[in-house]
Design a protein around this motif. Structure first.
Motif, short mmCIF file in Angstrom:
data_model
loop_
_atom_site.label_atom_id
_atom_site.label_comp_id
_atom_site.label_asym_id
_atom_site.label_seq_id
_atom_site.Cartn_x
_atom_site.Cartn_y
_atom_site.Cartn_z
N ASP A 37 34.82 42.25 26.73
CA ASP A 37 35.38 41.17 27.65
C ASP A 37 34.58 40.62 28.53
OD1 ASP A 37 37.88 41.42 26.42
OD2 ASP A 37 39.10 42.20 28.09
N ASN A 300 31.06 40.85 42.40
CA ASN A 300 31.86 41.43 41.45
C ASN A 300 30.71 41.94 40.29
OD1 ASN A 300 34.30 41.47 42.38
ND2 ASN A 300 34.69 39.74 41.22
N THR A 318 36.95 48.15 36.14
CA THR A 318 37.65 47.32 37.50
C THR A 318 37.11 46.28 37.92
OG1 THR A 318 37.91 49.80 38.13
CG2 THR A 318 38.76 48.28 39.43
N THR A 321 37.85 43.32 35.56
CA THR A 321 39.25 42.75 35.79
C THR A 321 39.26 41.82 37.21
OG1 THR A 321 39.83 44.97 34.86
CG2 THR A 321 41.64 43.38 35.80
N ASP A 322 38.49 42.30 38.03
CA ASP A 322 38.44 41.63 39.37
C ASP A 322 37.78 40.21 39.10
OD1 ASP A 322 39.61 43.64 40.68
OD2 ASP A 322 37.88 44.37 41.77
N GLN A 323 36.79 40.36 38.42
CA GLN A 323 35.96 39.15 38.07
C GLN A 323 36.82 38.17 37.26
OE1 GLN A 323 33.74 37.63 39.20
NE2 GLN A 323 32.51 36.55 38.11
N GLN A 324 37.49 38.62 36.33
CA GLN A 324 38.61 37.85 35.56
C GLN A 324 39.69 37.20 36.55
OE1 GLN A 324 39.53 40.75 32.62
NE2 GLN A 324 38.32 39.67 30.82
N THR A 325 40.15 37.95 37.28
CA THR A 325 41.14 37.40 38.11
C THR A 325 40.63 36.23 38.91
OG1 THR A 325 41.86 39.88 38.35
CG2 THR A 325 43.16 37.99 39.76
N LEU A 326 39.41 36.49 39.44
CA LEU A 326 38.59 35.43 40.27
C LEU A 326 38.55 34.12 39.57
CD1 LEU A 326 37.19 35.27 43.17
CD2 LEU A 326 35.23 35.64 41.95
N ALA A 328 40.34 33.15 36.95
CA ALA A 328 41.27 32.63 36.45
C ALA A 328 41.58 31.46 37.59
CB ALA A 328 42.70 33.47 36.80
N ALA A 329 40.78 31.20 38.50
CA ALA A 329 41.23 30.09 39.53
C ALA A 329 40.71 28.69 38.93
CB ALA A 329 40.65 30.27 40.83
N PRO A 331 40.39 27.88 35.37
CA PRO A 331 41.14 28.32 34.32
C PRO A 331 40.34 27.60 33.08
CG PRO A 331 42.44 26.51 35.46
CD PRO A 331 41.45 27.11 36.46
#
Lengths: 651, 462
Positions: A37, A300, A318, A321-326, A328-329, A331
């Motif tokens: 990932d 991150n 972890t 995942t935080d980086q992926q969430t970030l 996502a803005a 997209p």
């Protein structure tokens, strides 16, 4: 078809599908860290959003000339992404990996290799001889007429100098990558910082600094009022905190210097102002002073780097995942990178090469016996191969949002595809697997050429401004390359005719007629496509520069193909040449097309001089020579042909 | 008559022409390494015969020096060297011309149009040409007009003859398209004019200038900030001799004209090559250089001229295009004649437009993190006092501005990204290739499709 042979085509197709699915299997990761990932996270390199995975593969391709790291001596095999992560996070380990490929003997000596069979060198080995390397490079520059040092033209360099230049480029590229995520040598820096601070309140320097900690410190020491700190005249008036800040600034400056090697800078985090543009580590750290904090993405990544260094898989995951969430803005970049990562894993063209070899073998067997079941199996396999080839091209189109051909790599891929498509049509009319064999030969050859072109860098690269026109890329470029496809296919059919006729007794009257018709029909196609494509190219030029025809080498090359196809057709209509003449002419078409396709790019002139290569000229000569030998065979008197008697009845 | 038609329309001649076309394209491409595309075009394509023994730019070994040196390294090089040094080849004009003749002839033989139709078509063409000239058509010279009207006439007669028998119509269309293309190529090589317009942000230009030719401008003050300018084109300067100028009180006599030159300070103790009266010719001298055709080089013309009034010499001056490059060291030279001051200046030949362009903004975008250009564009304001038109247009790569029969392309820019260089092209035949492309493609597709359909039908029956 009776008995087991009835199931032959099914079995072949099943094998092919299974083989593809197996090759699709992602590489296993040895640790619990989610490297897979991670490698799908987007970065911006050479103006293009791409996953770390593509950066890793292209870097390895250009440095080591393979897309994964496989050290046979040590028995170490790791994926490109894992190599990249190690290079970025654990420089000390990475620098011992033998990744720099060097072929030139003198250069090997310079790098201290005693055994000439050694092919690969580590970054440490290269770094130890940088001084010597620099001397060689100095010798390859000359003093220009204006008194300034000027690099010599590539053609004037010795192989040794060329190899040295190449190694120099590779090494700089490596350094840029190594500094993409973090700045090494945190501990020395820690000492420096403490020196500045000593005397003032003591730092609790119990733990050794990690990159993660360093960035939090940096954030802590970011000056509140940026303007005032730079306006102050003397260093003496600075507070200790401000002086620590300058130590940081000094340290990050080296990033800028390395990034100055230019084209390879890696943008790692979306810029605050424009999320389509990514900031490099240096840019982001510099901007931190305005935002009063270090960018969240960089933070991150710093956690990932630290976790990786400590082997802490859960912390790594972890942070990931935080980086992926970030992200996502932003997209589109996340999903684009992810899809490209999947495409990289599938590597459809690589598997297609194998399939073309199978098609060729099956066709050859079908000529020996069991023509019916084997023929059917060949056709099915060719259809599957063609489908896979098509899928690969379509995926590339979707990934870059551009028509299929944007550089020599994609042109080579497309030419093979076009030939396979035309051959399928022929196979539909004239069974006998001869067109399949030709398609397999062209497909195989062009994909091999493409894989060599891939060594030169990112194959999904951005377009030059001049060529930035989807309409013309979709019309002129596609059509002209279909013309190349058709000419190559006709030439290959000619080769098969000659080989089967001269060396085997298998070329009978019927097959001969079939081949003659096929070559004629394909030449008609070639004439149509190459003419229309050439004229459309002229119209594009007229639209862009107001000059329909500028006698540019590539234009002339295309014109040569048109002229040659017209010569074949007119000679045919005038009955000036029989079957063997037609085949010889078609084979000569291979030479003309290769000169147009590759040769014209080797001349250092004109708008199309975008794809020059070192050994290209030599290969082109060798290829042309082989074709001339085939032409000579084609012109042998029939009595020397093993199929001569059968053919003599008709001609 | 019939024998001539047969000769020109024979397939062997077509093939010979095609083979020669390939040969000159190969040599012409190779030589570009040495003399650039423009030079190769002049030597190989815009030429009746290519003679390697000729003097100057149009001579030299076939394929150019780089290729010749390569050949020298081959075994038995003597033979090749001799061939490339001395065997003349038909040039582009000759090959194209013969092909054109062949195509037209083949309309009457291969497609079996009888002799009376030849006469009819010929008469029709002549009549049409005469008619058009009679009503005052002047854009093309008569012989070209004749050629131009031949094309549609041939199409007409062919269609009438074949009454839509498709494969034949396909062949006819294809060849008709090629005729159009050859004619278009000829017209372009005769009439295309390429110039450059250089505008700095905020400034306005109403002329474009040539990269290839110069002119001698003689300017005098006309009051109100206006100037009277008399410009002598290069073609006249190059002839040397006396040039009478009706609107000026003096004439110009060219002592020496150099199509390309070098300029240098005259060493102490040496005299100028001509008795110079005044100006930078006293301190500098021009020496002739061989003209260049390379893409990244240009010719710096220079001339020594006498100004003559009523048969009496007024003075001798050096004028040079170098003055454009070093305006501070080689400024325009002022001459007093009859109490009036005239400024002498050699400059790139200018072509004034009845409209003007003002550069509002030049943009040069790069892909992030690279030097790779993403886009160049110029935002300009177009002003045409005749029609009162005033509009803002964006010129960018692949999207030129077309106005008044001229096309303005984004070609380049000067360092600093404030000055744009637009290529201005005027080509009255620019639309012919478009027609040709459509006609030929249609023709080929028709021909091949009909064959394909027939073939499938035969297979279906069998």
């Amino acid at each position: 078809m009776t008995g087991w042979t009835r199931w032959l085509p099914h079995a072949v197709l099943l094998c092919a599908v299974l083989g593809f699915l197996m090759s699709f299997k992602p590489p296993e990761s040895k640790s619990w860290m989610n490297v897979r990932d991670f490698s799908a996270l987007p970065v911006l390199v050479k103006g293009r959003i791409q996953p770390w995975d593509s950066l890793a593969r292209n870097a390895l391709l250009s440095i080591r000339e393979v897309s994964d790291f496989n050290d046979r001596d040590l028995g170490v095999k790791i994926s490109a992404s894992e190599w990249l992560l190690e290079t970025m996070c654990k420089p000390a380990e990475a620098n011992t990996r033998k990744i720099f490929k060097v072929d030139e003997l003198d250069l090997k000596t310079l790098l201290g290799a005693e055994n000439k069979a050694v092919k690969y060198f580590s970054a440490n080995e290269v770094a130890a001889h940088l001084g010597d390397l620099r001397e060689v490079l100095k010798a390859s520059a000359e003093t220009g007429s204006d008194g300034r040092m000027k690099a010599k033209k590539t053609s004037e360099l010795t192989p040794y100098q060329k190899a040295a230049q190449q190694l120099w480029r590779k090494f700089n590229y490596y350094l840029v990558i190594q500094n993409a995520l973090h700045v090494a040598d945190t501990q020395t820096f820690q000492a420096q910082m403490e020196q500045v601070l000593s005397g003032a309140e003591q730092e609790p320097a119990k733990d050794k600094f990690s990159w993660e900690t360093e960035l939090s410190r940096y954030e802590q020491y970011l000056p509140k009022d940026f303007a005032s700190i730079h306006a102050q005249p003397g260093k003496d008036e600075l507070t200790k905190e401000q002086r620590v800040y300058f130590v940081f600034v000094q340290r990050y400056k080296q990033l800028q210097e390395e990034a100055a090697f230019g084209e390879n800078a890696v943008g790692i985090t979306p810029s605050a102002k424009n999320p389509d543009e990514f900031d490099t580590l240096f840019e982001s750290l510099t901007k931190a002073v305005f935002a009063q904090k270090v960018d969240a993405g960089v933070r991150n990544y710093s956690r990932m780097v630290t976790a990786y260094q400590r082997g802490d898989a859960s912390a790594f995951n972890t942070a990931l995942t935080d980086q992926q969430t970030l992200l996502a803005a932003v997209p589109s970049s996340l999903s684009t990178a992810k899809h490209e990562r999947i495409f990289n894993d599938a590597d459809p063209f690589n598997f297609t090469i194998t399939l073309y070899v199978c098609v060729l073998l099956l066709s050859l067997f079908s000529w020996l016996g069991m023509a019916h079941p084997l023929g059917k199996a060949t056709r099915w396999l060719l259809v599957f191969t063609f489908a896979l080839h098509t899928a690969g091209i379509i995926t590339r189109i979707v990934l870059i949002g551009r028509p299929p051909i944007i550089n020599l790599y994609s042109a080579a891929v497309f030419v093979g595809w076009g030939a396979a498509g035309l051959a399928l049509l022929l196979e539909f009319y004239f069974r006998g697997c001869i067109a399949s064999a030709a398609a397999a030969m062209v497909g195989f050859a062009t994909l091999i050429i493409a894989s060599h072109k891939a060594l030169e860098g990112d194959t999904l690269e951005m377009m030059q401004a001049v060529l930035d026109s989807n309409f013309w890329l979709a019309t002129h470029v596609v059509i002209i390359n279909l013309g190349y496809s058709a000419t190559y296919l006709a030439g290959t059919l000619g080769i098969l005719y000659v080989l089967r006729g001269v060396f085997t007794p298998s070329l009978d009257e019927e097959l001969g007629k079939k081949l003659e018709r096929s070559v004629y029909a394909i030449t008609c196609f070639a004439a149509l496509f190459s003419f229309t494509g050439t004229v459309l190219g002229g119209i594009w030029a007229d639209q862009s520069w107001g000059r329909f025809w500028g006698w540019d080498p590539k234009e002339n090359g295309a014109l040569l193909i048109v002229l040659w196809n017209l010569i074949i057709l007119h000679a045919r209509w005038g009955r000036y040449m029989g079957a063997r003449g037609l085949m010889a002419a078609a084979i000569f078409g291979n030479i003309v097309t290769s000169i147009s396709f590759f040769g014209t790019n080797m001349l250092d002139i004109g708008l199309h001089s975008y794809g020059r290569s070192e050994n290209g000229a030599l290969r082109l000569w060798q290829f042309s020579l082989s074709q001339l030998v085939l032409i000579a065979l084609a012109l042998l008197p029939l009595k020397w042909w093993r199929s001569g008697k059968q053919l003599a009845k008709t001609t | 008559m019939h024998a001539i038609l047969r000769f020109f329309s024979s397939l062997k001649l077509v093939i010979t022409c095609l083979v020669f076309a390939m040969i000159i394209v190969v040599f012409g491409t190779l030589e570009q390494q040495d003399i650039g595309p423009y030079g190769a075009q002049k030597k190989y394509f815009d030429q009746l015969v290519i003679n390697p023994r000729a003097e100057g730019l149009l001579g030299g070994p076939l394929g150019g020096k780089t290729f010749y040196n390569f050949v020298q390294g081959l075994p038995a090089n003597g033979i090749y060297s001799w061939i490339f040094e001395s065997v003349p080849l038909p040039g582009g004009y000759l090959v194209g011309g013969v092909m054109l003749a062949g195509l037209i002839a083949s309309y009457f033989t291969r497609f079996k149009v009888g002799a009376w139709r030849v006469a009819a078509v010929a008469a029709l063409c002549v009549a049409e040409t005469w008619g058009m000239l009679h009503v005052g058509y002047t854009a093309l010279p008569g012989w070209l007009l004749l050629l131009a009207v031949t094309v549609p006439n041939l199409a007409l007669i062919a269609f009438a003859h074949y009454r839509l028998r498709w494969p034949k119509v396909g062949v006819m269309l294809t060849h008709l398209g090629i005729v159009i293309m050859l004619v278009g190529g000829l017209l372009t090589s005769l009439f295309q004019r390429e110039t450059r317009m250089v505008i700095t942000t905020g400034e306005t230009a109403n002329y474009s200038a040539s990269d290839m030719e110069c002119e001698l401008a003689i300017a005098s003050d006309a009051g109100d900030g206006q100037e009277d300018v008399v410009a002598i084109p290069q073609s006249i300067l190059a002839k040397s001799g006396s040039i009478p100028l009706s609107s000026l009180p003096f004439s110009v006599t060219v002592r020496e004209f150099m199509p390309n030159s070098d300029i240098a300070r005259i060493p102490v103790g040496e005299q100028p090559p001509h008795p110079i009266t005044d100006g930078y010719g006293k301190t500098h001298k021009a020496t002739p250089l061989a003209p260049t055709t390379k893409m990244d080089e240009r010719n710096f013309m220079a001339a020594y001229v006498d100004l003559v009034k009523d048969g009496q010499p007024v003075g001798t001056y050096l004028v040079s295009l170098w003055g454009e490059l070093f305006q501070d060291k080689l400024p325009a030279q002022n001459v007093e004649v009859g109490g009036k001051s005239y400024a002498l200046r050699m400059r790139p030949a200018r072509f004034y437009k009845p409209f003007s362009l003002t550069l509002l903004k030049f943009s040069h975008d790069k892909y992030k993190g690279t030097e790779k250009p993403k886009n160049f564009s110029s935002l300009v304001k177009l002003k045409d006092p005749r029609t009162g038109e005033e509009s803002t247009r964006l010129i960018k790569m692949n999207e030129p501005l077309r106005y008044e029969g001229e096309t303005f392309f984004q070609a380049s820019f000067l360092p600093g990204d404030r000055t744009t260089v637009l290529q201005v092209v005027k080509n009255p035949a620019a639309w012919l290739p478009y027609v040709s492309c459509v006609v030929v493609s249609l023709g080929m597709m028709l021909q091949f499709l009909v064959h394909l359909i027939r073939f499938t039908q035969k297979r279906a029956k069998a």
